[in-house]
Motif scaffolding. Structure first.
Motif, PDB file in Angstrom:
ATOM      1  N   ASN A 295      -9.156  -1.706   1.121  1.00 55.98           N
ATOM      2  CA  ASN A 295      -8.800  -0.713   0.091  1.00 55.98           C
ATOM      3  C   ASN A 295      -7.353  -0.861  -0.350  1.00 55.98           C
ATOM      4  OD1 ASN A 295     -11.246   0.775  -0.308  1.00 55.98           O
ATOM      5  ND2 ASN A 295     -10.959   1.739   1.685  1.00 55.98           N
ATOM      6  N   ILE A 296      -6.478  -1.148   0.614  1.00 57.13           N
ATOM      7  CA  ILE A 296      -5.059  -1.347   0.283  1.00 57.13           C
ATOM      8  C   ILE A 296      -4.881  -2.591  -0.582  1.00 57.13           C
ATOM      9  CG2 ILE A 296      -2.798  -1.916   1.264  1.00 57.13           C
ATOM     10  CD1 ILE A 296      -3.609  -0.200   3.725  1.00 57.13           C
ATOM     11  N   ILE A 297      -5.578  -3.675  -0.209  1.00 56.68           N
ATOM     12  CA  ILE A 297      -5.484  -4.930  -0.977  1.00 56.68           C
ATOM     13  C   ILE A 297      -6.019  -4.734  -2.389  1.00 56.68           C
ATOM     14  CG2 ILE A 297      -6.338  -7.297  -1.143  1.00 56.68           C
ATOM     15  CD1 ILE A 297      -6.340  -7.346   1.944  1.00 56.68           C
ATOM     16  N   ILE A 298      -7.138  -4.025  -2.523  1.00 57.77           N
ATOM     17  CA  ILE A 298      -7.724  -3.760  -3.842  1.00 57.77           C
ATOM     18  C   ILE A 298      -6.764  -2.924  -4.697  1.00 57.77           C
ATOM     19  CG2 ILE A 298      -9.575  -2.533  -5.066  1.00 57.77           C
ATOM     20  CD1 ILE A 298     -11.453  -3.402  -2.782  1.00 57.77           C
ATOM     21  N   SER A 299      -6.135  -1.929  -4.087  1.00 56.89           N
ATOM     22  CA  SER A 299      -5.178  -1.078  -4.811  1.00 56.89           C
ATOM     23  C   SER A 299      -3.970  -1.886  -5.279  1.00 56.89           C
ATOM     24  CB  SER A 299      -4.721   0.076  -3.915  1.00 56.89           C
ATOM     25  OG  SER A 299      -5.813   0.890  -3.538  1.00 56.89           O
ATOM     26  N   ILE A 300      -3.471  -2.751  -4.395  1.00 58.37           N
ATOM     27  CA  ILE A 300      -2.327  -3.605  -4.758  1.00 58.37           C
ATOM     28  C   ILE A 300      -2.698  -4.543  -5.897  1.00 58.37           C
ATOM     29  CG2 ILE A 300      -0.811  -5.467  -3.948  1.00 58.37           C
ATOM     30  CD1 ILE A 300      -0.919  -4.134  -1.155  1.00 58.37           C
ATOM     31  N   GLU A 301      -3.909  -5.104  -5.816  1.00 60.07           N
ATOM     32  CA  GLU A 301      -4.357  -6.015  -6.876  1.00 60.07           C
ATOM     33  C   GLU A 301      -4.523  -5.283  -8.202  1.00 60.07           C
ATOM     34  OE1 GLU A 301      -8.410  -8.249  -7.536  1.00 60.07           O
ATOM     35  OE2 GLU A 301      -7.072  -9.418  -6.269  1.00 60.07           O
ATOM     36  N   ASP A 302      -5.039  -4.061  -8.145  1.00 59.09           N
ATOM     37  CA  ASP A 302      -5.186  -3.269  -9.373  1.00 59.09           C
ATOM     38  C   ASP A 302      -3.835  -3.061 -10.051  1.00 59.09           C
ATOM     39  OD1 ASP A 302      -7.899  -3.058  -9.111  1.00 59.09           O
ATOM     40  OD2 ASP A 302      -7.874  -1.082  -8.159  1.00 59.09           O
ATOM     41  N   ILE A 303      -2.812  -2.805  -9.228  1.00 57.00           N
ATOM     42  CA  ILE A 303      -1.472  -2.576  -9.783  1.00 57.00           C
ATOM     43  C   ILE A 303      -0.867  -3.881 -10.291  1.00 57.00           C
ATOM     44  CG2 ILE A 303       0.888  -1.850  -9.227  1.00 57.00           C
ATOM     45  CD1 ILE A 303      -0.386   0.088  -7.145  1.00 57.00           C
ATOM     46  N   CYS A 304      -0.961  -4.918  -9.458  1.00 55.59           N
ATOM     47  CA  CYS A 304      -0.308  -6.196  -9.787  1.00 55.59           C
ATOM     48  C   CYS A 304      -0.997  -6.957 -10.917  1.00 55.59           C
ATOM     49  CB  CYS A 304      -0.231  -7.081  -8.545  1.00 55.59           C
ATOM     50  SG  CYS A 304       0.808  -6.424  -7.245  1.00 55.59           S
ATOM     51  N   VAL A 305      -2.314  -6.921 -10.929  1.00 53.61           N
ATOM     52  CA  VAL A 305      -3.061  -7.719 -11.914  1.00 53.61           C
ATOM     53  C   VAL A 305      -3.493  -6.885 -13.111  1.00 53.61           C
ATOM     54  CG1 VAL A 305      -5.084  -9.180 -12.300  1.00 53.61           C
ATOM     55  CG2 VAL A 305      -3.875  -9.296 -10.123  1.00 53.61           C
TER      56      VAL A 305
END
Length: 257
Positions: free
Chosen positions: A138-148
């Motif tokens: 969930n943390i990785i998905i959230s980071i990817e949503d922000i970054c990408v």
């Protein structure tokens, strides 16, 4: 523009081919089973295509920005070599991202339930089924949503703010219309892609929202890839002429009956 449009069309074909045939098979045969490896394969293509489409739309926004805001430098900057390197880069990043998430999902434990409340293997639905701890995912998905996703959307919006500002400075209304028409197809495609995606991932979770997710997923998985060729082909005068002729023929036949 047409180079990136070719990339977009190729990704749309993969998108549809990975999901729609299995969905149609389920509807026709009523056999709702899919193998674990088949599910992972479908998931990997879905993630790859979703990421690739984001990068392609961002590249197209930059392409339109240069074409409108720096037309004299356009052919010196957007060379064939730059386009190819850009395409290889975002395809590689999308493939790497897909492999990472597919590998993470493959290591999850699915002991409680094997029933996916969706018409294809979507990562959030698979995470909802697992008995494993998904906090890190969930943390990785959230980071990817922000970054990408967020970064690419902000880049696209910033590009179009500069484009609109440049178009408004043009004195001739005919030239303004010509400049805006070169970007209109891309704007429509961005709205069709980001609109349902943002609404689906930003709204609060509920039982009713899960049913809405299916409808929205169908929209950007099947409807948007189908509309993209129409959106871009309608800018072509020959295509518009052929469409007008077809409408005239149909209307004449209807009136004769």
């Amino acid at each position: 523009m047409y180079f990136f449009l070719c990339n977009l069309s190729s990704v749309d074909v993969i998108y549809v081919s990975a999901i729609i045939p299995k969905m149609l098979s389920i509807m026709l045969t009523e056999d709702k089973e899919i193998s674990f490896h088949g599910c992972l394969t479908q998931l990997s293509f879905f993630i790859f295509c979703g990421n690739a489409e984001i990068y392609i739309l961002t590249s197209m926004a930059y392409d339109r920005y240069l074409a409108v805001c720096s037309p004299l430098h356009y052919f010196f900057i957007m060379t064939r070599r730059v386009c190819i390197i850009t395409a290889i880069s975002y395809m590689f990043v999308s493939a790497l991202n897909s492999l990472i998430f597919t590998f993470m999902v493959s290591n999850l434990s699915f002991c409680n339930s094997h029933q996916i409340n969706h018409f294809f293997c979507e990562i959030l639905q698979l995470m909802a089924l697992t008995s494993s701890d998904t906090k890190s995912m969930n943390i990785i998905i959230s980071i990817e949503d922000i970054c990408v996703v967020t970064t690419s959307l902000m880049f696209i919006l910033t590009s179009y703010l500069r484009i609109i500002s440049t178009i408004l400075k043009i004195r001739s209304s005919g030239e303004q219309l010509k400049a805006f028409s070169s970007c209109s197809s891309h704007i429509i495609t961005v709205l069709l892609f980001y609109g349902p995606s943002i609404f689906m991932y930003m709204k609060p979770e509920s039982e009713q929202s899960k049913e809405q997710d299916k409808i929205l997923s169908m929209f950007y998985v099947a409807v948007v890839p189908m509309l993209n060729p129409f959106v871009y082909s309608l800018r072509n005068k020959e295509v518009l002429g052929a469409a007008r002729k077809m409408i005239k023929v149909i209307s004449i036949r209807v009136t004769n009956k």
